[in-house]
Design an enzyme around this catalytic site. Structure first.
Site, PDB file in Angstrom:
ATOM      1  N   HIS A 152     -10.772   3.736  -3.192  1.00  0.00           N
ATOM      2  CA  HIS A 152      -9.915   2.822  -2.439  1.00  0.00           C
ATOM      3  C   HIS A 152     -10.606   1.457  -2.391  1.00  0.00           C
ATOM      4  O   HIS A 152     -11.740   1.302  -2.813  1.00  0.00           O
ATOM      5  CB  HIS A 152      -9.714   3.320  -1.007  1.00  0.00           C
ATOM      6  N   SER A 153      -9.934   0.495  -1.810  1.00  0.00           N
ATOM      7  CA  SER A 153     -10.563  -0.798  -1.583  1.00  0.00           C
ATOM      8  C   SER A 153     -10.283  -1.207  -0.139  1.00  0.00           C
ATOM      9  O   SER A 153      -9.251  -0.870   0.399  1.00  0.00           O
ATOM     10  CB  SER A 153     -10.002  -1.849  -2.539  1.00  0.00           C
ATOM     11  N   TYR A 154     -11.170  -1.901   0.432  1.00  0.00           N
ATOM     12  CA  TYR A 154     -12.552  -2.181   0.062  1.00  0.00           C
ATOM     13  C   TYR A 154     -13.384  -2.066   1.316  1.00  0.00           C
ATOM     14  O   TYR A 154     -12.819  -2.109   2.418  1.00  0.00           O
ATOM     15  CB  TYR A 154     -12.667  -3.593  -0.562  1.00  0.00           C
TER      16      TYR A 154
ATOM     17  N   ARG B  39       0.791  -1.230   0.000  1.00  0.00           N
ATOM     18  CA  ARG B  39       0.000   0.000   0.000  1.00  0.00           C
ATOM     19  C   ARG B  39       0.827   1.286   0.000  1.00  0.00           C
ATOM     20  O   ARG B  39       0.305   2.346  -0.288  1.00  0.00           O
ATOM     21  CB  ARG B  39      -0.982   0.013   1.169  1.00  0.00           C
TER      22      ARG B  39
ATOM     23  N   ASN C 258      -1.632   8.174   2.076  1.00  0.00           N
ATOM     24  CA  ASN C 258      -2.865   8.702   2.650  1.00  0.00           C
ATOM     25  C   ASN C 258      -2.743   8.916   4.158  1.00  0.00           C
ATOM     26  O   ASN C 258      -3.726   8.959   4.879  1.00  0.00           O
ATOM     27  CB  ASN C 258      -4.061   7.809   2.318  1.00  0.00           C
ATOM     28  N   ARG C 259      -1.522   9.079   4.624  1.00  0.00           N
ATOM     29  CA  ARG C 259      -1.227   9.553   5.973  1.00  0.00           C
ATOM     30  C   ARG C 259      -0.233  10.708   5.895  1.00  0.00           C
ATOM     31  O   ARG C 259       0.285  11.145   6.911  1.00  0.00           O
ATOM     32  CB  ARG C 259      -0.635   8.440   6.843  1.00  0.00           C
TER      33      ARG C 259
ATOM     34  N   TYR D  82     -12.359   4.146  11.000  1.00  0.00           N
ATOM     35  CA  TYR D  82     -11.337   4.267  12.034  1.00  0.00           C
ATOM     36  C   TYR D  82     -10.637   5.616  11.873  1.00  0.00           C
ATOM     37  O   TYR D  82     -10.795   6.289  10.864  1.00  0.00           O
ATOM     38  CB  TYR D  82     -10.295   3.145  11.973  1.00  0.00           C
TER      39      TYR D  82
ATOM     40  N   GLU E 186     -14.893   3.534  -0.743  1.00  0.00           N
ATOM     41  CA  GLU E 186     -14.273   2.231  -0.517  1.00  0.00           C
ATOM     42  C   GLU E 186     -15.095   1.227  -1.324  1.00  0.00           C
ATOM     43  O   GLU E 186     -16.259   0.953  -1.014  1.00  0.00           O
ATOM     44  CB  GLU E 186     -14.291   1.872   0.971  1.00  0.00           C
TER      45      GLU E 186
END
Length: 196
Positions: free
Chosen positions: A111-113, A43, A59-60, A163, A185
């Protein structure tokens, strides 16, 4: 559909005549290629970190909420946030797209999933103070997906229904740029989860 529908479908033609679309197919090209070559569930990007581990979770790596909960300072972590906001060329390039085009009004990441329609906030609980725009559009998107595909998608804030994920693009695009932002997602095929 936008390309093939132009001049054929009145709705598509009207949209294309009035709206400029930016379609960015892959944000993480080296990580994406690696996911096909060696590790299907990779990822992060392929940056070599100072401790010789590999990769930053892009994505952080966005500025709003960077370094908070749901991200990690550990370079070996799947959710390593990098050395600072926009430390990665991929997230910095996207930031530059937004800042160079202040007319962008909406954004969708895929994004998945999980079958979710997600919106800010990811770094903190609660929904944006936007008069309910994200909530109402998110619900309409979920309804539209169900109408077309007979698949239920749950709308909600990232933090609240998934989350905490600090440093994500959906928060920065809305919180810094005022762009109505979503992450879809996608659904799996019933067998493979993240491998759509």
């Amino acid at each position: 559909h936008l390309i093939t529908g132009y001049g054929v479908d009145d709705r598509v033609t009207q949209l294309m005549n009035q709206v400029e679309f930016f379609v960015i197919v892959v944000v993480n090209p080296d990580g994406y290629q690696f996911s096909w070559d060696l590790d299907r569930f990779w990822r992060k990007n392929r940056r070599i970190n100072s401790d010789q581990t590999m990769g930053v979770d892009l994505n952080r790596n966005w500025a709003l909420g960077w370094g908070g909960g749901g991200s990690s300072p550990d370079p070996s972590s799947e959710i390593y946030h990098g050395t600072g906001p926009f430390s990665e060329p991929e997230s910095a390039a996207l930031r530059d797209v937004y800042t160079a085009h202040p007319n962008i009004v909406a954004s969708i990441d895929f994004h998945s999933y999980s079958q979710l329609v997600l919106y800010p906030w990811a770094y903190q609980a609660g929904v944006p103070d936007d008069g309910g725009v994200h909530v109402s559009i998110g619900a309409a998107m979920a309804d539209a997906i169900f109408e077309v595909h007979n698949q239920a998608y749950q709308p909600g804030g990232v933090f609240d229904i998934l989350y905490q994920a600090s440093g994500g693009s959906v928060d920065w695009t809305w919180g810094d740029q005022g762009v109505i932002s979503y992450t879809i997602e996608l659904r799996d095929n019933g067998q493979y989860g993240f491998d759509l």
